[in-house]
Motif scaffolding. Structure first.
Motif, mmCIF file in Angstrom:
data_model
loop_
_atom_site.group_PDB
_atom_site.id
_atom_site.type_symbol
_atom_site.label_atom_id
_atom_site.label_comp_id
_atom_site.label_asym_id
_atom_site.label_seq_id
_atom_site.Cartn_x
_atom_site.Cartn_y
_atom_site.Cartn_z
ATOM 1 N N PHE A 52 0.770 -1.340 -0.147
ATOM 2 C CA PHE A 52 -0.067 0.000 0.010
ATOM 3 C C PHE A 52 0.785 1.269 0.116
ATOM 4 O O PHE A 52 0.543 2.414 -0.720
ATOM 5 N N ILE A 53 1.890 1.226 0.923
ATOM 6 C CA ILE A 53 2.689 2.567 0.905
ATOM 7 C C ILE A 53 3.620 2.828 -0.355
ATOM 8 O O ILE A 53 4.033 3.876 -0.708
ATOM 9 N N ALA A 54 3.848 1.399 -0.987
ATOM 10 C CA ALA A 54 4.567 1.358 -2.191
ATOM 11 C C ALA A 54 3.711 2.235 -3.224
ATOM 12 O O ALA A 54 4.373 2.846 -4.107
ATOM 13 N N LYS A 55 2.611 1.862 -3.405
ATOM 14 C CA LYS A 55 1.524 2.684 -4.084
ATOM 15 C C LYS A 55 1.212 3.899 -3.748
ATOM 16 O O LYS A 55 0.675 4.955 -4.572
ATOM 17 N N THR A 56 1.188 4.447 -2.385
ATOM 18 C CA THR A 56 0.920 5.927 -2.056
ATOM 19 C C THR A 56 2.154 6.209 -1.304
ATOM 20 O O THR A 56 2.444 6.122 0.095
ATOM 21 N N SER A 57 3.205 6.734 -1.994
ATOM 22 C CA SER A 57 4.247 7.211 -1.439
ATOM 23 C C SER A 57 4.270 8.287 -0.400
ATOM 24 O O SER A 57 5.052 8.331 0.321
ATOM 25 N N LEU A 59 2.422 8.138 2.268
ATOM 26 C CA LEU A 59 2.198 7.620 3.482
ATOM 27 C C LEU A 59 3.665 6.740 3.941
ATOM 28 O O LEU A 59 3.577 6.313 5.036
ATOM 29 N N ALA A 60 4.500 6.621 3.152
ATOM 30 C CA ALA A 60 5.584 5.744 3.362
ATOM 31 C C ALA A 60 6.503 6.229 4.557
ATOM 32 O O ALA A 60 6.912 5.658 5.345
ATOM 33 N N THR A 61 6.839 7.567 4.492
ATOM 34 C CA THR A 61 7.522 8.166 5.600
ATOM 35 C C THR A 61 6.788 7.908 7.063
ATOM 36 O O THR A 61 7.631 7.346 7.802
ATOM 37 N N PRO A 62 5.502 8.412 7.178
ATOM 38 C CA PRO A 62 5.034 8.112 8.525
ATOM 39 C C PRO A 62 5.056 6.716 9.012
ATOM 40 O O PRO A 62 5.291 6.493 10.153
ATOM 41 N N VAL A 63 4.829 5.739 7.994
ATOM 42 C CA VAL A 63 4.605 4.380 8.369
ATOM 43 C C VAL A 63 5.902 3.941 8.750
ATOM 44 O O VAL A 63 6.110 3.181 9.748
ATOM 45 N N MET A 64 7.068 4.179 7.995
ATOM 46 C CA MET A 64 8.320 3.561 8.320
ATOM 47 C C MET A 64 8.623 4.274 9.796
ATOM 48 O O MET A 64 9.556 3.621 10.444
ATOM 49 N N ALA A 65 8.456 5.360 9.920
ATOM 50 C CA ALA A 65 9.003 6.259 11.124
ATOM 51 C C ALA A 65 8.432 5.683 12.327
ATOM 52 O O ALA A 65 8.985 5.383 13.413
ATOM 53 N N LEU A 66 7.039 5.491 12.316
ATOM 54 C CA LEU A 66 6.529 4.436 13.179
ATOM 55 C C LEU A 66 6.975 3.061 13.442
ATOM 56 O O LEU A 66 7.212 2.771 14.656
ATOM 57 N N ALA A 67 6.988 2.356 12.613
ATOM 58 C CA ALA A 67 7.845 1.214 12.554
ATOM 59 C C ALA A 67 9.198 1.308 13.310
ATOM 60 O O ALA A 67 9.721 0.358 14.082
ATOM 61 N N ASN A 68 9.936 2.222 12.961
ATOM 62 C CA ASN A 68 11.256 2.335 13.492
ATOM 63 C C ASN A 68 11.030 2.776 15.066
ATOM 64 O O ASN A 68 12.119 2.569 15.716
ATOM 65 N N ILE A 69 10.446 3.687 15.210
ATOM 66 C CA ILE A 69 9.976 3.944 16.782
ATOM 67 C C ILE A 69 9.831 2.610 17.490
ATOM 68 O O ILE A 69 10.331 2.505 18.542
ATOM 69 N N ILE A 70 9.020 1.920 17.088
ATOM 70 C CA ILE A 70 8.892 0.539 17.737
ATOM 71 C C ILE A 70 10.048 0.075 17.939
ATOM 72 O O ILE A 70 10.129 -0.679 19.008
ATOM 73 N N GLN A 71 10.880 -0.282 17.022
ATOM 74 C CA GLN A 71 12.290 -0.851 16.949
ATOM 75 C C GLN A 71 13.118 -0.374 17.979
ATOM 76 O O GLN A 71 14.059 -1.152 18.751
ATOM 77 N N THR A 72 12.908 1.005 18.437
ATOM 78 C CA THR A 72 13.839 1.778 19.424
ATOM 79 C C THR A 72 13.542 1.377 20.898
ATOM 80 O O THR A 72 14.436 1.533 21.623
ATOM 81 N N ILE A 73 12.173 0.688 20.954
ATOM 82 C CA ILE A 73 11.993 0.468 22.353
ATOM 83 C C ILE A 73 12.383 -0.890 22.701
ATOM 84 O O ILE A 73 12.556 -1.817 22.190
ATOM 85 N N PRO A 74 13.318 -0.943 23.856
ATOM 86 C CA PRO A 74 13.948 -2.284 24.338
ATOM 87 C C PRO A 74 12.793 -3.278 24.461
ATOM 88 O O PRO A 74 11.663 -3.099 24.929
ATOM 89 N N ALA A 75 13.220 -4.638 24.095
ATOM 90 C CA ALA A 75 12.233 -5.670 24.197
ATOM 91 C C ALA A 75 11.447 -6.069 25.442
ATOM 92 O O ALA A 75 10.313 -5.985 25.473
ATOM 93 N N LEU A 76 12.235 -5.954 26.341
ATOM 94 C CA LEU A 76 11.707 -6.189 27.788
ATOM 95 C C LEU A 76 10.897 -4.817 28.402
ATOM 96 O O LEU A 76 9.819 -5.292 29.079
ATOM 97 N N ALA A 77 11.280 -3.743 27.798
ATOM 98 C CA ALA A 77 10.276 -2.580 28.102
ATOM 99 C C ALA A 77 8.981 -2.668 27.485
ATOM 100 O O ALA A 77 7.823 -2.312 27.941
ATOM 101 N N LEU A 78 9.076 -3.326 26.208
ATOM 102 C CA LEU A 78 7.954 -3.350 25.337
ATOM 103 C C LEU A 78 7.039 -4.235 25.946
ATOM 104 O O LEU A 78 5.653 -4.062 26.045
ATOM 105 N N MET A 79 7.546 -5.368 26.491
ATOM 106 C CA MET A 79 6.901 -6.478 27.099
ATOM 107 C C MET A 79 5.908 -6.230 28.363
ATOM 108 O O MET A 79 5.085 -6.347 28.503
#
Length: 228
Positions: A52-57, A59-79
């Protein structure tokens, strides 16, 4: 009863497997399925979202940014945060794996779709194909190897995250590792959990790496040329 203190670490390790082999196998399977369930859920959401974001460019930046933010949270803290909603156990770990798996799957799907030569999709449309036909007959087959790479990365990472899940009662091989850390001389017990965990990650990486090469369009072309 055998005095384990007189045995070497390797002898203690083999002794533990002799006495607790079925328990280790049970935890191995539980660990594997927790990881797989989380990644499959991420694939069900991430692949369509990547397309979807490949077809709707826009939205690519905000979606990727949100996914990146999730990755920055330590796994144990997220749990710990998710535990407030889902409680102790496997569900929290599966949701954690799901969230961590989104970035590689979305990113690789997005990259895979964008990497396709536009002349191929234009040719498909020129032949009268609908958007869905172009997607299923051209874009997805050509980007499949890149998508599998994302799933491969996600699953290897998921195996490590699932090991941490033992701290909140999810079981798996992490449970054996924790038992080893709590024991007075638990090196062999730690190895009994750590070695199967590493072995699982290696096996998954090798199998998905083989699939990735198998569906690589360039490799397919090379195989066809050899056959001719």
């Amino acid at each position: 009863m055998e005095d384990l203190s007189k045995l070497s670490t390797w002898e203690q390790f083999t002794y533990y497997f002799r006495e607790n082999g079925m328990y280790v196998l049970e935890q191995f399977m539980s660990h594997f399925f927790i990881s797989v369930y989380g990644v499959l859920l991420a694939a069900l959401i991430g692949i369509p979202l990547g397309i979807f974001i490949a077809k709707t460019s826009k939205l690519a930046t905000p979606v990727m940014a949100l996914a990146n933010i999730i990755q920055t949270i330590p796994a144990l803290a997220l749990m710990a945060m998710l535990m407030l909603v889902f409680g102790l156990g496997k569900t929290t770990v599966i949701v954690t794996v799901f969230l961590y798996s989104l970035l590689p799957i979305i990113k690789n799907t997005y990259t895979g779709i964008l990497s396709i030569d536009k002349s191929l999709t234009d040719a498909g449309r020129g032949m009268g194909m609908t958007r869905k036909q172009v997607l299923y007959m051209i874009e997805l087959p050509l980007s499949l190897s890149i998508i599998i790479t994302g799933i491969r990365i996600a699953l290897v990472v998921a195996i490590g995250i699932t090991a941490i899940g033992a701290f909140i009662g999810a079981g798996g091989l992490g449970d054996i590792i924790i038992r080893g850390t709590n024991a007075t001389d638990g090196t062999a017990i730690i190895l009994a959990g750590a070695i199967p965990t590493a072995l699982m990650a290696v096996i998954v990486d090798v199998i998905l790496g083989w699939l990735e090469r198998r569906f690589d369009p360039q490799k397919k072309q090379q195989r066809l040329e050899k056959m001719i």
